[in-house]
Scaffold this motif. Structure first.
Motif, PDB file in Angstrom:
ATOM      1  N   ARG A 187       0.802  -1.222   0.000  1.00  9.01           N
ATOM      2  CA  ARG A 187       0.000   0.000   0.000  1.00  9.01           C
ATOM      3  C   ARG A 187       0.837   1.276   0.000  1.00  9.01           C
ATOM      4  O   ARG A 187       0.313   2.352  -0.300  1.00  9.01           O
ATOM      5  N   ALA A 188       2.102   1.186   0.349  1.00  9.45           N
ATOM      6  CA  ALA A 188       2.912   2.390   0.568  1.00  9.45           C
ATOM      7  C   ALA A 188       3.563   2.918  -0.701  1.00  9.45           C
ATOM      8  O   ALA A 188       4.417   3.802  -0.630  1.00  9.45           O
ATOM      9  N   VAL A 189       3.182   2.405  -1.856  1.00  6.21           N
ATOM     10  CA  VAL A 189       3.772   2.868  -3.114  1.00  6.21           C
ATOM     11  C   VAL A 189       2.724   3.614  -3.936  1.00  6.21           C
ATOM     12  O   VAL A 189       1.538   3.287  -3.906  1.00  6.21           O
ATOM     13  N   GLY A 190       3.181   4.634  -4.655  1.00 11.53           N
ATOM     14  CA  GLY A 190       2.294   5.368  -5.548  1.00 11.53           C
ATOM     15  C   GLY A 190       1.177   6.118  -4.866  1.00 11.53           C
ATOM     16  O   GLY A 190       0.108   6.312  -5.449  1.00 11.53           O
ATOM     17  N   LEU A 191       1.397   6.567  -3.637  1.00  8.57           N
ATOM     18  CA  LEU A 191       0.332   7.232  -2.892  1.00  8.57           C
ATOM     19  C   LEU A 191       0.088   8.664  -3.362  1.00  8.57           C
ATOM     20  O   LEU A 191      -1.014   9.182  -3.236  1.00  8.57           O
ATOM     21  N   GLY A 192       1.110   9.301  -3.882  1.00  8.78           N
ATOM     22  CA  GLY A 192       0.948  10.684  -4.301  1.00  8.78           C
ATOM     23  C   GLY A 192       1.068  11.645  -3.130  1.00  8.78           C
ATOM     24  O   GLY A 192       1.276  11.256  -1.979  1.00  8.78           O
ATOM     25  N   GLU A 193       0.885  12.933  -3.426  1.00  8.53           N
ATOM     26  CA  GLU A 193       1.066  13.969  -2.432  1.00  8.53           C
ATOM     27  C   GLU A 193      -0.110  14.093  -1.474  1.00  8.53           C
ATOM     28  O   GLU A 193       0.030  14.628  -0.381  1.00  8.53           O
ATOM     29  N   ARG A 194      -1.266  13.598  -1.880  1.00  7.30           N
ATOM     30  CA  ARG A 194      -2.490  13.897  -1.134  1.00  7.30           C
ATOM     31  C   ARG A 194      -3.411  12.685  -1.203  1.00  7.30           C
ATOM     32  O   ARG A 194      -3.745  12.207  -2.286  1.00  7.30           O
ATOM     33  N   TYR A 195      -3.863  12.186  -0.039  1.00  6.69           N
ATOM     34  CA  TYR A 195      -4.770  11.039  -0.027  1.00  6.69           C
ATOM     35  C   TYR A 195      -5.435  10.908   1.340  1.00  6.69           C
ATOM     36  O   TYR A 195      -5.011  11.516   2.321  1.00  6.69           O
ATOM     37  N   VAL A 196      -6.481  10.104   1.370  1.00  5.34           N
ATOM     38  CA  VAL A 196      -7.186   9.767   2.610  1.00  5.34           C
ATOM     39  C   VAL A 196      -6.987   8.277   2.868  1.00  5.34           C
ATOM     40  O   VAL A 196      -7.215   7.454   1.979  1.00  5.34           O
ATOM     41  N   LEU A 197      -6.567   7.932   4.067  1.00  6.12           N
ATOM     42  CA  LEU A 197      -6.427   6.536   4.480  1.00  6.12           C
ATOM     43  C   LEU A 197      -7.473   6.219   5.535  1.00  6.12           C
ATOM     44  O   LEU A 197      -7.559   6.914   6.553  1.00  6.12           O
ATOM     45  N   VAL A 198      -8.259   5.171   5.296  1.00  6.31           N
ATOM     46  CA  VAL A 198      -9.172   4.630   6.299  1.00  6.31           C
ATOM     47  C   VAL A 198      -8.559   3.314   6.779  1.00  6.31           C
ATOM     48  O   VAL A 198      -8.523   2.337   6.026  1.00  6.31           O
ATOM     49  N   ASN A 199      -8.047   3.305   7.998  1.00  2.95           N
ATOM     50  CA  ASN A 199      -7.512   2.077   8.566  1.00  2.95           C
ATOM     51  C   ASN A 199      -8.623   1.404   9.366  1.00  2.95           C
ATOM     52  O   ASN A 199      -9.001   1.867  10.441  1.00  2.95           O
ATOM     53  N   ILE A 200      -9.147   0.311   8.836  1.00  2.00           N
ATOM     54  CA  ILE A 200     -10.351  -0.310   9.397  1.00  2.00           C
ATOM     55  C   ILE A 200     -10.134  -0.845  10.810  1.00  2.00           C
ATOM     56  O   ILE A 200     -10.915  -0.504  11.712  1.00  2.00           O
ATOM     57  N   PRO A 201      -9.121  -1.674  11.086  1.00  2.00           N
ATOM     58  CA  PRO A 201      -8.983  -2.188  12.459  1.00  2.00           C
ATOM     59  C   PRO A 201      -8.755  -1.096  13.500  1.00  2.00           C
ATOM     60  O   PRO A 201      -9.180  -1.237  14.645  1.00  2.00           O
ATOM     61  N   ALA A 202      -8.087  -0.014  13.105  1.00  2.00           N
ATOM     62  CA  ALA A 202      -7.859   1.087  14.035  1.00  2.00           C
ATOM     63  C   ALA A 202      -9.071   1.988  14.155  1.00  2.00           C
ATOM     64  O   ALA A 202      -9.124   2.832  15.061  1.00  2.00           O
ATOM     65  N   THR A 395      -3.282  -3.970  11.112  1.00  2.00           N
ATOM     66  CA  THR A 395      -3.427  -4.241  12.545  1.00  2.00           C
ATOM     67  C   THR A 395      -2.131  -4.036  13.317  1.00  2.00           C
ATOM     68  O   THR A 395      -2.122  -4.180  14.537  1.00  2.00           O
ATOM     69  N   ALA A 396      -1.046  -3.712  12.631  1.00  2.00           N
ATOM     70  CA  ALA A 396       0.218  -3.425  13.311  1.00  2.00           C
ATOM     71  C   ALA A 396       1.018  -2.454  12.454  1.00  2.00           C
ATOM     72  O   ALA A 396       1.105  -2.610  11.244  1.00  2.00           O
ATOM     73  N   TRP A 397       1.578  -1.430  13.101  1.00  2.00           N
ATOM     74  CA  TRP A 397       2.414  -0.474  12.393  1.00  2.00           C
ATOM     75  C   TRP A 397       3.339   0.200  13.394  1.00  2.00           C
ATOM     76  O   TRP A 397       3.169   0.074  14.604  1.00  2.00           O
ATOM     77  N   VAL A 398       4.325   0.926  12.877  1.00  2.00           N
ATOM     78  CA  VAL A 398       5.303   1.617  13.720  1.00  2.00           C
ATOM     79  C   VAL A 398       5.331   3.072  13.300  1.00  2.00           C
ATOM     80  O   VAL A 398       5.524   3.377  12.120  1.00  2.00           O
ATOM     81  N   ASN A 399       5.144   3.979  14.261  1.00  2.00           N
ATOM     82  CA  ASN A 399       5.138   5.397  13.879  1.00  2.00           C
ATOM     83  C   ASN A 399       6.562   5.917  13.735  1.00  2.00           C
ATOM     84  O   ASN A 399       7.546   5.188  13.942  1.00  2.00           O
ATOM     85  N   ALA A 400       6.687   7.194  13.371  1.00  2.00           N
ATOM     86  CA  ALA A 400       7.990   7.765  13.043  1.00  2.00           C
ATOM     87  C   ALA A 400       8.926   7.809  14.244  1.00  2.00           C
ATOM     88  O   ALA A 400      10.146   7.917  14.073  1.00  2.00           O
ATOM     89  N   ASP A 401       8.391   7.740  15.460  1.00  2.00           N
ATOM     90  CA  ASP A 401       9.215   7.731  16.667  1.00  2.00           C
ATOM     91  C   ASP A 401       9.549   6.316  17.131  1.00  2.00           C
ATOM     92  O   ASP A 401      10.079   6.130  18.228  1.00  2.00           O
ATOM     93  N   GLY A 402       9.222   5.335  16.301  1.00  2.00           N
ATOM     94  CA  GLY A 402       9.538   3.949  16.631  1.00  2.00           C
ATOM     95  C   GLY A 402       8.562   3.284  17.577  1.00  2.00           C
ATOM     96  O   GLY A 402       8.825   2.173  18.058  1.00  2.00           O
ATOM     97  N   VAL A 403       7.429   3.924  17.842  1.00  2.00           N
ATOM     98  CA  VAL A 403       6.416   3.347  18.735  1.00  2.00           C
ATOM     99  C   VAL A 403       5.592   2.334  17.950  1.00  2.00           C
ATOM    100  O   VAL A 403       5.019   2.651  16.907  1.00  2.00           O
ATOM    101  N   VAL A 404       5.514   1.111  18.460  1.00  2.00           N
ATOM    102  CA  VAL A 404       4.831   0.017  17.782  1.00  2.00           C
ATOM    103  C   VAL A 404       3.370  -0.030  18.219  1.00  2.00           C
ATOM    104  O   VAL A 404       3.076  -0.055  19.419  1.00  2.00           O
TER     105      VAL A 404
END
Length: 429
Positions: A187-202, A395-404
């Motif tokens: 999912r992290a390729v070809g996103l462009g400069e502007r988009y909306v993400l709906v993360n369902i589990p979150a 259902t799992a990701w890591v933010n820019a500060d390394g928080v899982v």
């Protein structure tokens, strides 16, 4: 066989934790369906950004203005996978036994030293003050940080949902990270400069522009039996003060039973009846046999207004599932933990902020958005700049500060994906 017995022991311990915590919970938590249903009701996933002071240091550490999807996120996921792999190789994190009652600041309990160890292993407790059995401010802050990372109610109390999440074995979390590494890489390729993400589990929405999250929104997404779909599209139109045309599936599942129980339901909800494709004549509820599926042959349309199920605005994007984003009159749902209540569409908190961002390339500002909503008049606004929108299952990701971060596998997709890898369709490592 040994691994199976070990997992069975863990499962038995988790059930014991849940039951003890339920015994300590108020009697209202129980339902007619018994202890398991009560546990499902008790378990919560609250959205911290809507319910807690932004000045809390734990909250600032967990929050991030960087998007969930990005090429950089893949590197962070690899680091987290390595860290969790090392924890697993060292024997995992300790299991925290169930206390007699939920623990909070100032409590003294023999399980606290093990709780300290567990929080230290996962990086939630950075200042270990010996092996004291006192539930002090350091422990409470570490528990709150853990809760924030897992989408739980961040109250700093060791309650049943927190203890259940804390005792998920590290190898399960490791596999969750591996599974979502693949999802994010896709999912992290070809996103462009502007988009909306709906993360369902979150149950969360990100409005992303130039690699930064311009706004985050708590969401209400689809029920387990009416899931929100995975999709990619473009937002092409905003409907202000919209009508709501009831989908046939909801007519069958919900509207017919409601009419059988309460014949005045449609009138109370300001829902009118027409034939599909012909709005020249409005039908009376007495012209339909509500003991059959005859109602599915009619169109049911709810008038704009405060009762409208779409609220004040609807966000349209082409898709085969007939879903969309919208406002809601049921604002209290955003404060709930498990926000899986819809029939597939997504309800958006602070929707005017998102709308303003979407229509800004059309020359609109917040004042214009507020004015057209306040007027109560129907208005459809086509967007000259169509913003991409993605529904993803992460259902799992890591933010820019390394928080899982971890979230519940609400639609049981992690298990399906993992089985596919185990069958040789793909290997994560």
């Amino acid at each position: 066989m040994l691994r199976t017995l070990k997992l069975q022991r863990i499962a038995q311990r988790l059930v014991g934790v849940a039951v003890l915590a339920l015994l300590a919970a108020p009697p209202a938590a129980a339902t007619d369906d018994g202890p398991l249903a009560a546990l499902r009701d008790y378990k919560r996933q609250a959205e911290w950004s809507d319910r807690f002071d932004a000045s809390l240091p734990e909250l600032r550490a967990v929050n991030s203005s960087h998007p969930t999807l990005s090429p950089e996120a893949l590197g962070r996921m690899q680091i987290a996978i390595g860290n969790h792999g090392r924890i697993a190789a060292a024997g995992g994190w300790p299991i925290v036994s169930s206390p007699r009652v939920a623990l909070q600041l100032g409590a003294r309990d023999p399980n606290v030293p093990v709780l300290r160890q567990r929080l230290a292993v996962s990086g939630d407790l950075t200042q270990v003050s010996g092996s004291s059995d006192v539930y002090d401010s350091y422990v409470a802050a570490a528990v709150r940080r853990f809760q924030l990372r897992h989408g739980l109610s961040a109250n700093g109390i060791l309650d049943a949902p927190t203890l259940i999440a804390m005792n998920v074995p590290v190898h399960v979390r490791l596999r969750q990270l591996e599974t979502n590494l693949v999802r994010i890489s896709e999912r992290a390729v070809g996103l462009g400069e502007r988009y909306v993400l709906v993360n369902i589990p979150a149950a969360e929405i990100e409005a992303v522009e130039s690699g930064r999250v311009r706004s985050r929104h708590t969401a209400v997404v689809g029920k387990v039996d009416r899931p929100s779909p995975i999709l990619t599209s473009q937002v092409h139109e905003i409907n202000f003060n919209p009508y709501w045309t009831v989908p046939v599936s909801i007519v069958r599942r919900d509207l017919i039973p409601k009419m059988q129980d309460n014949p005045s339901y449609l009138a109370d909800q300001k829902i009118r009846i027409y034939r599909w494709g012909d709005e020249s004549r409005e039908y009376d509820v007495r012209e339909i046999d509500w003991n059959t599926d005859e109602a599915t042959q009619y169109m049911f349309r709810q008038d704009p207004g405060e009762l409208n199920s779409l609220g004040t605005v609807k966000i349209n994007f082409h898709n085969a599932h007939q879903v969309y984003l919208h406002d809601t009159p049921q604002k209290s749902l955003f404060g709930e933990g498990a926000r899986f209540h819809s029939s597939g569409c997504v309800r958006v908190q602070n929707v005017r902020e998102l709308i303003t961002w979407l229509v800004a390339p059309n020359g609109w500002d917040r004042g214009q958005v507020d004015a057209v909503i306040r007027s109560g008049q129907r208005r459809d606004v086509p967007l000259e700049v169509k913003t991409p929108i993605l529904f993803a299952y992460i259902t799992a990701w890591v933010n820019a500060d390394g928080v899982v971060h971890f979230r519940d596998d609400i639609y049981n997709q992690d298990r399906v994906t993992t089985a596919a890898y185990d069958a040789g369709i793909g290997r994560l490592r």
